[in-house]
Design a protein around this motif. Sequence first.
Motif: not given
Length: 360
Positions: A20-24, A45-47, A52-56, A71-77
């Motif tokens: 999958g893809l995310c912006r970091v 195109d993935g989870m 998938a946060v642990e894998h990321i 500090i990790y922040i899961d962000h949904t726009e």
Amino acid sequence: MKVIDMVHDYPQGSSRFDRGLCRVRTFVTSVHTVVLLTDLDEKNDGMSVTNAVEHIIKSLHELGIIIGSAIYIDHTERKDPLLDNFEIVTVGSRQGTQWRTASRSEVISLIGGASEELDERSLSNSRIVFRADQLRFSRDPFVDSPWQPHPSIIKRRLEIADTMISKSEIETLISGRASEREIQRLLKQDLSIFGEVYAKPDDEYLCFSEFPLGDGLVDFVVFTGRSRMDVILIEVKGADFNLLNADHYKAFNHKINQAASQIQGRIGKIYREMEPFRLHVHSIRERVERGEQIHNAFLGPCHKLGVDPQKDINIRTVLIGGRTVDDRAESAKRHDFERNFTPPIRVESWDTWLRRLERS
């Protein structure tokens, strides 16, 4: 201060987990390092990041993108930045991965007051979109292409297109106030026109003309649907009269009322003996799907309907005839007629029916 802003291609964590893809984005302040993990919505195109946060996080450390604690922040726009969702994620605790909802103001404080970072939508950033597309297309060069149907379906679509009558041919006939016989003669040349109007799913239909029913024939019939089969009975009248009379009563033309009474008598027999009719139409469906020509059968692009022969069927009846003069008055009249007539019959003028056609 922001030190990283990239698209991260997070790796496969198990055989059931797609890439999958995310912006970091990484922000370093005098107190801590904050990593904002933003889901890329349709460009991912993935989870999802949440799943998938642990894998990321693990992959960011293994690749050396993040070193040390953070500090990790899961962000949904969302469409409105003020409605974005933020979850502070803690991985590796005794209780497992933990999420804590954070407010926008708390996140702004954590990243050093850079509120503009949260205002920008990731999919409006051309650099981020370009990189995400590069990664997506490297995995699948046809990732955004429509689903490819079976070659037999494509072949049948081409066959249908080769013999298709045009919308303009029908419009010319209707504009000339053609008779019932003239209209039927043209429509019998291309029964796909009824599949186009009434079939759902679009390519899954069987059409018939002069279909025996009771002591007479139904002009046209469509079999379509999923699970429960829809049986659509269609009677057509000419375009040589107005749907509503010109007097102050604005009643349907007598040809419409006569046709409706005739249909009512025929389909009344169906409802009184529904089970034999259900078995009969499914038997016809199966024979046509095997290649038999029955009642001028016309097979749509899909050679078999995805219907269950053990389930009840839906019966719908349509009466098409006449020309529209006052669309608003006719619409109300048609609605009342369909609601109060038993069994219900949908009435269409040729003008309203032509609006349903998608062909050119």
